[in-house]
Scaffold this motif. Structure first.
Motif, PDB file in Angstrom:
ATOM      1  N   ALA A  13      88.751 -18.122  49.706  1.00  0.00           N
ATOM      2  CA  ALA A  13      89.925 -18.983  49.872  1.00  0.00           C
ATOM      3  C   ALA A  13      90.013 -19.541  51.283  1.00  0.00           C
ATOM      4  O   ALA A  13      90.657 -20.576  51.513  1.00  0.00           O
ATOM      5  N   LEU A  14      89.380 -18.877  52.237  1.00  0.00           N
ATOM      6  CA  LEU A  14      89.366 -19.344  53.621  1.00  0.00           C
ATOM      7  C   LEU A  14      88.103 -20.126  53.959  1.00  0.00           C
ATOM      8  O   LEU A  14      87.922 -20.541  55.102  1.00  0.00           O
ATOM      9  N   GLY A  15      87.208 -20.298  52.975  1.00  0.00           N
ATOM     10  CA  GLY A  15      86.016 -21.114  53.179  1.00  0.00           C
ATOM     11  C   GLY A  15      84.888 -20.415  53.914  1.00  0.00           C
ATOM     12  O   GLY A  15      83.925 -21.073  54.327  1.00  0.00           O
ATOM     13  N   PHE A  16      84.989 -19.081  54.088  1.00  0.00           N
ATOM     14  CA  PHE A  16      83.958 -18.386  54.849  1.00  0.00           C
ATOM     15  C   PHE A  16      82.585 -18.512  54.188  1.00  0.00           C
ATOM     16  O   PHE A  16      81.565 -18.566  54.882  1.00  0.00           O
ATOM     17  N   ASP A  17      82.550 -18.554  52.864  1.00  0.00           N
ATOM     18  CA  ASP A  17      81.265 -18.654  52.167  1.00  0.00           C
ATOM     19  C   ASP A  17      80.577 -19.978  52.461  1.00  0.00           C
ATOM     20  O   ASP A  17      79.373 -20.038  52.693  1.00  0.00           O
ATOM     21  N   ARG A  18      81.362 -21.057  52.470  1.00  0.00           N
ATOM     22  CA  ARG A  18      80.786 -22.388  52.754  1.00  0.00           C
ATOM     23  C   ARG A  18      80.372 -22.511  54.218  1.00  0.00           C
ATOM     24  O   ARG A  18      79.351 -23.132  54.533  1.00  0.00           O
ATOM     25  N   GLY A  34      83.980 -26.042  53.928  1.00  0.00           N
ATOM     26  CA  GLY A  34      84.629 -24.826  54.396  1.00  0.00           C
ATOM     27  C   GLY A  34      85.968 -25.113  55.046  1.00  0.00           C
ATOM     28  O   GLY A  34      86.951 -24.392  54.815  1.00  0.00           O
ATOM     29  N   LEU A  35      86.039 -26.170  55.848  1.00  0.00           N
ATOM     30  CA  LEU A  35      87.294 -26.536  56.487  1.00  0.00           C
ATOM     31  C   LEU A  35      88.332 -26.986  55.456  1.00  0.00           C
ATOM     32  O   LEU A  35      89.512 -26.649  55.557  1.00  0.00           O
ATOM     33  N   ALA A  36      87.882 -27.719  54.450  1.00  0.00           N
ATOM     34  CA  ALA A  36      88.797 -28.162  53.393  1.00  0.00           C
ATOM     35  C   ALA A  36      89.354 -26.972  52.617  1.00  0.00           C
ATOM     36  O   ALA A  36      90.545 -26.931  52.282  1.00  0.00           O
ATOM     37  N   LYS A  37      88.519 -25.976  52.350  1.00  0.00           N
ATOM     38  CA  LYS A  37      88.997 -24.779  51.648  1.00  0.00           C
ATOM     39  C   LYS A  37      89.951 -23.973  52.538  1.00  0.00           C
ATOM     40  O   LYS A  37      90.932 -23.403  52.048  1.00  0.00           O
ATOM     41  N   LEU A  38      89.663 -23.951  53.824  1.00  0.00           N
ATOM     42  CA  LEU A  38      90.521 -23.214  54.751  1.00  0.00           C
ATOM     43  C   LEU A  38      91.922 -23.827  54.807  1.00  0.00           C
ATOM     44  O   LEU A  38      92.927 -23.118  54.855  1.00  0.00           O
ATOM     45  N   CYS A  39      92.004 -25.149  54.784  1.00  0.00           N
ATOM     46  CA  CYS A  39      93.293 -25.839  54.905  1.00  0.00           C
ATOM     47  C   CYS A  39      94.084 -25.835  53.597  1.00  0.00           C
ATOM     48  O   CYS A  39      95.300 -26.093  53.604  1.00  0.00           O
ATOM     49  N   THR A  40      93.407 -25.581  52.481  1.00  0.00           N
ATOM     50  CA  THR A  40      94.084 -25.651  51.174  1.00  0.00           C
ATOM     51  C   THR A  40      94.030 -24.321  50.420  1.00  0.00           C
ATOM     52  O   THR A  40      94.315 -24.296  49.217  1.00  0.00           O
ATOM     53  N   LEU A  41      93.690 -23.242  51.130  1.00  0.00           N
ATOM     54  CA  LEU A  41      93.517 -21.939  50.481  1.00  0.00           C
ATOM     55  C   LEU A  41      92.571 -22.042  49.289  1.00  0.00           C
ATOM     56  O   LEU A  41      92.893 -21.674  48.158  1.00  0.00           O
ATOM     57  N   GLY A  42      91.396 -22.537  49.583  1.00  0.00           N
ATOM     58  CA  GLY A  42      90.380 -22.636  48.539  1.00  0.00           C
ATOM     59  C   GLY A  42      90.768 -23.592  47.428  1.00  0.00           C
ATOM     60  O   GLY A  42      90.521 -23.301  46.243  1.00  0.00           O
TER      61      GLY A  42
END
Length: 210
Positions: A138-143, A152-160
């Motif tokens: 949900a924080l984009g760490f995988d990407r 990854g940044l997009a997932k971080l800002c939107t909770l995945g």
């Protein structure tokens, strides 16, 4: 009348002989690279413990082996005789097969095999990637780990993407559809299964029965 019959038979016999000679000349032999595994013997390629792949695995995901047809097997129009020497000292030219060293003149062709190129300097572990996706996706760490900073940044800002993107990435990573951004393969531990996708081709596709 008898003369004409004899002439006709002679012409027919000559034509038949020519046809037979032509047929013999057109007989095609099996290429050595298409022999079954039980018909050839190939050198053992050492594995690189840093990548768990053959030492000579290239970036195009292939590696080569020196192989030769076993004694009595015909390929490329030649019936081969494997000459072995159990007392020969191993060097860069000899080929080892089933514990026996073979002379270089027994090596008749190079076989190309599939492998998975892993970047030693920047290898991405499959287990680590999947764990990051499950616990921190949900924080984009995988990407971020795989080299996709924008996603990854997009997932971080939107909770995945409101956790929907996290679930999608978990499935895609588990199926190994999503891999490292540089196009290399995951580093897999010996106990980790690698997903291999097979596509229909001339060797696997059969026309439907009518």
């Amino acid at each position: 009348m008898k003369m004409w019959n004899a002439l006709a038979l002679t012409v027919f016999a000559v034509a038949l002989c020519c046809a037979c000679v032509g047929c013999v000349g057109e007989v095609s032999t099996t290429p050595c690279t298409e022999l079954f595994a039980s018909m050839v013997c190939c050198e053992t390629v050492p594995f690189d413990v840093a990548t768990n792949q053959p030492m000579n695995c290239l970036e195009n995901n292939t590696y080569t082996q020196r192989c030769f047809a076993l004694a009595g097997v015909e390929c490329d129009g030649v019936v081969h005789e494997a000459i072995h020497d159990a007392s020969a000292a191993p060097d860069n030219n000899t080929v080892e097969c089933n514990g026996v060293l073979y002379h270089p003149n027994s090596t008749i062709f190079t076989k190309t095999n599939k492998c998975y190129y892993v970047d030693k300097e920047n290898k991405k572990r499959f287990g680590t990637t999947l764990a990051l996706s499950v616990f921190f996706g949900a924080l984009g760490f995988d990407r971020f780990y795989l080299g996709y900073p924008a996603i990854g940044l997009a997932k971080l800002c939107t909770l995945g993407f409101f956790f929907i993107g996290q679930l999608v990435d978990i499935v895609l990573i588990a199926l190994q559809v999503v891999g490292p951004a540089d196009g290399t393969a995951y580093f897999m531990e010996p106990h980790e299964p690698r997903v291999v996708r097979r596509m229909a081709d001339a060797a696997t596709w059969y026309p439907p029965e009518e």
